[in-house]
Design an enzyme around this catalytic site. Structure first.
Site, PDB file in Angstrom:
ATOM      1  N   HIS A  76       0.856  -1.194   0.000  1.00 32.28           N
ATOM      2  CA  HIS A  76       0.000   0.000   0.000  1.00 32.28           C
ATOM      3  C   HIS A  76       0.890   1.242   0.000  1.00 32.28           C
ATOM      4  CE1 HIS A  76      -4.244  -1.449   1.210  1.00 32.28           C
ATOM      5  NE2 HIS A  76      -3.605  -2.428   0.584  1.00 32.28           N
ATOM      6  N   TYR A  79      -9.224   5.714   7.807  1.00 29.96           N
ATOM      7  CA  TYR A  79      -9.438   5.996   9.232  1.00 29.96           C
ATOM      8  C   TYR A  79     -10.477   7.116   9.299  1.00 29.96           C
ATOM      9  CZ  TYR A  79      -4.972   3.549  10.135  1.00 29.96           C
ATOM     10  OH  TYR A  79      -3.955   2.623  10.220  1.00 29.96           O
ATOM     11  N   PRO A  93      -4.125   0.701  18.635  1.00 26.72           N
ATOM     12  CA  PRO A  93      -3.833   0.275  17.251  1.00 26.72           C
ATOM     13  C   PRO A  93      -4.051   1.362  16.192  1.00 26.72           C
ATOM     14  CG  PRO A  93      -5.750  -0.889  18.108  1.00 26.72           C
ATOM     15  CD  PRO A  93      -5.239  -0.038  19.209  1.00 26.72           C
ATOM     16  N   LYS A 151       1.076   0.287  15.010  1.00 30.11           N
ATOM     17  CA  LYS A 151       2.460   0.209  15.502  1.00 30.11           C
ATOM     18  C   LYS A 151       2.740  -1.018  16.359  1.00 30.11           C
ATOM     19  CE  LYS A 151       3.837   3.493  13.303  1.00 30.11           C
ATOM     20  NZ  LYS A 151       4.368   2.919  12.083  1.00 30.11           N
ATOM     21  N   TYR A 205       4.049   6.725   9.906  1.00 33.29           N
ATOM     22  CA  TYR A 205       3.200   5.575   9.584  1.00 33.29           C
ATOM     23  C   TYR A 205       4.023   4.468   8.911  1.00 33.29           C
ATOM     24  CZ  TYR A 205      -1.144   3.119   8.356  1.00 33.29           C
ATOM     25  OH  TYR A 205      -2.156   2.173   8.265  1.00 33.29           O
TER      26      TYR A 205
HETATM   27  P1  FAS Z   1       1.605 -11.581  21.788  1.00 37.55           P
HETATM   28  O1  FAS Z   1       0.677 -11.170  22.887  1.00 37.55           O
HETATM   29  O2  FAS Z   1       1.109 -11.633  20.382  1.00 37.55           O
HETATM   30  O3  FAS Z   1       2.200 -13.034  22.090  1.00 37.55           O
HETATM   31  C1  FAS Z   1       2.563 -13.385  23.410  1.00 37.55           C
HETATM   32  C2  FAS Z   1       2.489 -14.908  23.506  1.00 37.55           C
HETATM   33  O4  FAS Z   1       2.939 -15.291  24.812  1.00 37.55           O
HETATM   34  C3  FAS Z   1       1.051 -15.428  23.353  1.00 37.55           C
HETATM   35  O5  FAS Z   1       1.020 -16.461  22.403  1.00 37.55           O
HETATM   36  C4  FAS Z   1       0.698 -15.906  24.767  1.00 37.55           C
HETATM   37  O6  FAS Z   1      -0.148 -17.033  24.736  1.00 37.55           O
HETATM   38  C5  FAS Z   1       2.061 -16.272  25.334  1.00 37.55           C
HETATM   39  N1  FAS Z   1       2.122 -16.201  26.794  1.00 37.55           N
HETATM   40  C6  FAS Z   1       1.530 -15.316  27.631  1.00 37.55           C
HETATM   41  N2  FAS Z   1       1.846 -15.598  28.915  1.00 37.55           N
HETATM   42  C7  FAS Z   1       2.665 -16.694  28.895  1.00 37.55           C
HETATM   43  C8  FAS Z   1       3.326 -17.448  29.896  1.00 37.55           C
HETATM   44  N3  FAS Z   1       3.199 -17.141  31.184  1.00 37.55           N
HETATM   45  N4  FAS Z   1       4.090 -18.507  29.517  1.00 37.55           N
HETATM   46  C9  FAS Z   1       4.227 -18.817  28.194  1.00 37.55           C
HETATM   47  N5  FAS Z   1       3.621 -18.138  27.193  1.00 37.55           N
HETATM   48  C10 FAS Z   1       2.852 -17.086  27.554  1.00 37.55           C
HETATM   49  N6  FAS Z   1      -1.285  -4.277  16.597  1.00 37.55           N
HETATM   50  C11 FAS Z   1      -1.377  -3.629  15.410  1.00 37.55           C
HETATM   51  O7  FAS Z   1      -0.349  -3.180  14.880  1.00 37.55           O
HETATM   52  N7  FAS Z   1      -2.608  -3.488  14.802  1.00 37.55           N
HETATM   53  C12 FAS Z   1      -3.771  -4.019  15.351  1.00 37.55           C
HETATM   54  O8  FAS Z   1      -4.855  -3.894  14.794  1.00 37.55           O
HETATM   55  C13 FAS Z   1      -3.712  -4.704  16.577  1.00 37.55           C
HETATM   56  N8  FAS Z   1      -4.838  -5.249  17.144  1.00 37.55           N
HETATM   57  C14 FAS Z   1      -4.717  -5.900  18.356  1.00 37.55           C
HETATM   58  C15 FAS Z   1      -5.850  -6.472  18.997  1.00 37.55           C
HETATM   59  C16 FAS Z   1      -5.722  -7.121  20.239  1.00 37.55           C
HETATM   60  C17 FAS Z   1      -6.949  -7.720  20.920  1.00 37.55           C
HETATM   61  C18 FAS Z   1      -4.483  -7.181  20.880  1.00 37.55           C
HETATM   62  C19 FAS Z   1      -4.348  -7.828  22.264  1.00 37.55           C
HETATM   63  C20 FAS Z   1      -3.363  -6.628  20.261  1.00 37.55           C
HETATM   64  C21 FAS Z   1      -3.473  -5.998  18.993  1.00 37.55           C
HETATM   65  N9  FAS Z   1      -2.358  -5.449  18.340  1.00 37.55           N
HETATM   66  C22 FAS Z   1      -2.427  -4.809  17.162  1.00 37.55           C
HETATM   67  C23 FAS Z   1      -1.077  -5.574  18.919  1.00 37.55           C
HETATM   68  C24 FAS Z   1      -0.557  -6.932  18.581  1.00 37.55           C
HETATM   69  O9  FAS Z   1      -0.435  -7.095  17.187  1.00 37.55           O
HETATM   70  C25 FAS Z   1       0.772  -7.065  19.276  1.00 37.55           C
HETATM   71  O10 FAS Z   1       1.597  -5.946  19.024  1.00 37.55           O
HETATM   72  C26 FAS Z   1       1.495  -8.319  18.874  1.00 37.55           C
HETATM   73  O11 FAS Z   1       0.633  -9.410  19.091  1.00 37.55           O
HETATM   74  C27 FAS Z   1       2.758  -8.395  19.721  1.00 37.55           C
HETATM   75  O12 FAS Z   1       3.281  -9.663  19.573  1.00 37.55           O
HETATM   76  P2  FAS Z   1       4.017 -10.368  20.806  1.00 37.55           P
HETATM   77  O13 FAS Z   1       4.951  -9.402  21.448  1.00 37.55           O
HETATM   78  O14 FAS Z   1       4.512 -11.645  20.264  1.00 37.55           O
HETATM   79  O15 FAS Z   1       2.859 -10.610  21.912  1.00 37.55           O
HETATM   80  C1  PHB Z   2      -5.965  -4.073  10.785  1.00 43.05           C
HETATM   81  O1  PHB Z   2      -6.120  -4.285   9.577  1.00 43.05           O
HETATM   82  O2  PHB Z   2      -6.220  -4.929  11.671  1.00 43.05           O
HETATM   83  C2  PHB Z   2      -5.441  -2.721  11.230  1.00 43.05           C
HETATM   84  C3  PHB Z   2      -4.867  -1.884  10.295  1.00 43.05           C
HETATM   85  C4  PHB Z   2      -4.383  -0.640  10.698  1.00 43.05           C
HETATM   86  C5  PHB Z   2      -4.508  -0.262  12.025  1.00 43.05           C
HETATM   87  C6  PHB Z   2      -5.090  -1.109  12.963  1.00 43.05           C
HETATM   88  C7  PHB Z   2      -5.559  -2.351  12.561  1.00 43.05           C
HETATM   89  O3  PHB Z   2      -4.053   0.970  12.422  1.00 43.05           O
END
Ligand code: FAS
Ligand code: PHB
Length: 402
Positions: free
Chosen positions: A72, A201, A293, A297, A391
């Site tokens: 994009h 957005y 989000p 980032k 961005y």
């Molecule tokens: P993660 O949380 O992905 O992974 C951590 C892992 O550790 C999980 O698999 C968990 O099961 C495991 N774990 C936890 N406790 C443990 C323990 N005690 N022992 C062993 N394992 C354990 N980012 C964006 O850029 N755009 C978005 O739209 C967006 N939407 C999101 C929506 C939600 C609901 C959430 C919670 C986050 C969102 N994020 C988004 C942020 C997300 O993408 C995170 O930045 C990304 O998952 C980070 O990855 P990890 O650091 O690997 O953490």
């Molecule tokens: C998504 O596609 O999940 C998404 C994209 C951009 C954002 C947040 C979420 O800023």
């Protein structure tokens, strides 16, 4: 069992770090609380910065991303019945972003790890990190009802916001910074064609909305909702009707609706833990920081942490240079705070804070400030460049050489 690096968590941070370390011949084991299917079932990020694309290519797991992902070169901000295009490519001299879901990144990393025959313990419980300040830390956990112990040189806490790693750093050592927002994002995934070819957005007096996508046939949409809302209280029809009211009119008329394949609410918070390293324990990604989000980032900041830690550990093992360990936290935090500020700024500009006062200003006054901010930064090329350069992602900072 002994390994060089014990990685806690098999989300994108843990899997990407494991893959990069393995390519440098650094032995590692991942301990994950959930099942692989559960990890894949979490629908999260959708936009990858250039830095993360490059890191996935370096890790050798970018083939499907390069084939199925969509480059994009811009996105839109819609407000006050107008649509402003942020031309990323023109404003950053060529940088773009990749639309490729976190679920697919995780799937690619899991497959690569399995093909490389690397050890991942899924469905582990009672994970405890021990002696992290010593030269011989170790991890204990339960697996299939039996206690396991892994001796290691270093521990990478990649276990997300609710993990055990950050809590292993004594409270007296940790400083935590937090802003919890008075609303959440209700996300919906559907196998319908995206309503627009770029992300939009939307800021409206009904609240924020985001039109995103995963592929030409799979859409991802978000609505700002009160923290009291529950995803199960939103029917698909209610979601589509509200989305149409928040999309620009000419876009809403093009919306193709369909049954949701996932619907969930994510709370929004800004959070940072300092430092991100304690002895032989390194915090990575969501274990150390969380962003709303709005700036896309979260996953991308996790990737830049991984890039820094992978370089530190490679230098430790290949050059015997342990001095660089002390650089890890400061290098990560400089980029993290840039991502935190951008995400907080975009969230303040694009959301409806209702009657909640913000930074000492009543809601109406704050809204006036933010509307002026949005008009100023979108109304000039310089202002749009400020948005675009953040961005696409600020550059990764290299390790300094002694
Ligand atoms: P993660 O949380 O992905 O992974 C951590 C892992 O550790 C999980 O698999 C968990 O099961 C495991 N774990 C936890 N406790 C443990 C323990 N005690 N022992 C062993 N394992 C354990 N980012 C964006 O850029 N755009 C978005 O739209 C967006 N939407 C999101 C929506 C939600 C609901 C959430 C919670 C986050 C969102 N994020 C988004 C942020 C997300 O993408 C995170 O930045 C990304 O998952 C980070 O990855 P990890 O650091 O690997 O953490
Ligand atoms: C998504 O596609 O999940 C998404 C994209 C951009 C954002 C947040 C979420 O800023």
């Amino acid at each position: 069992m002994k390994t060089q690096v014990a990685i806690i968590g098999a989300g994108p941070s843990g899997l990407l770090l494991g893959q990069l370390l393995s390519k440098q011949g650094i032995d590692n084991v991942i301990i994950e609380r959930a099942s692989g299917d559960y990890v894949l079932g979490r629908i999260r990020a959708g936009v990858l910065e250039q830095g993360m694309m490059d890191l996935l290519r370096e890790a050798g797991v970018s083939e499907r991303m390069d084939k199925e992902g969509e480059i994009h070169s811009g996105f839109e901000l819609a407000f006050n019945n107008k649509r402003v295009h942020i031309d990323l490519e023109a404003l950053t001299d060529g940088d773009t972003v990749m639309v490729y879901g976190q679920t697919e990144v995780t799937r690619d990393l899991m497959q690569a790890r399995s093909e490389a025959g690397l050890t991942t313990f899924y469905e582990s419980s009672n994970v405890v990190l021990h002696e992290v300040k010593s030269q011989s830390p170790y991890v204990t956990f339960e697996q299939d009802g039996k206690m396991q112990r892994i001796e290691c040189d270093y521990i990478a806490g990649c276990d997300g916001f609710h993990g055990v790693s950050r809590q292993t750093i004594p409270e007296s050592v940790r400083t935590e910074y937090e802003r919890v927002y008075p609303f959440g994002w209700l996300g919906l995934l559907a196998d319908t064609p995206p309503v627009n070819n770029e992300l939009i957005y939307c800021k409206t007096d009904r609240g924020f909305a985001l039109a995103s996508m995963r592929s030409p046939t799979r859409s991802r949409y978000y609505l700002q909702v009160p923290l009291t809302d529950k995803a199960e209280n939103w029917s698909d029809d209610d979601f589509w009707e509200e989305l149409k009211k928040r999309l620009p009119d000419d876009v809403a008329s093009q919306l193709v609706t369909g049954p949701s394949i996932e619907k969930s609410i994510a709370p929004l918070r800004s959070f940072v833990c300092e430092p991100m390293q304690y002895g032989h324990l390194f915090l990575v990604g969501d274990a150390a920081h969380i962003v709303p989000p709005t700036g896309a980032k979260g996953l991308n900041l996790a990737a830049s942490d991984v890039a820094t830690l992978y370089k530190v550990l490679t230098r430790v093992y290949q050059e015997g240079d342990k001095e660089c360990i002390s650089q890890y936290s400061d290098i990560c935090l400089r980029r993290v705070w840039n991502g935190e500020r951008f995400s907080w700024w975009m969230t303040n500009m694009m959301h409806d804070f209702g009657d909640v006062s913000v930074n000492g200003a009543d809601a109406a006054t704050f809204e006036k400030f933010m509307s002026s901010e949005l008009n100023f930064y979108t109304g000039t090329e310089e202002g749009r460049r400020v948005i675009a350069m953040q961005y696409v992602g600020l550059p990764y900072e290299p390790l300094s050489t002694q």
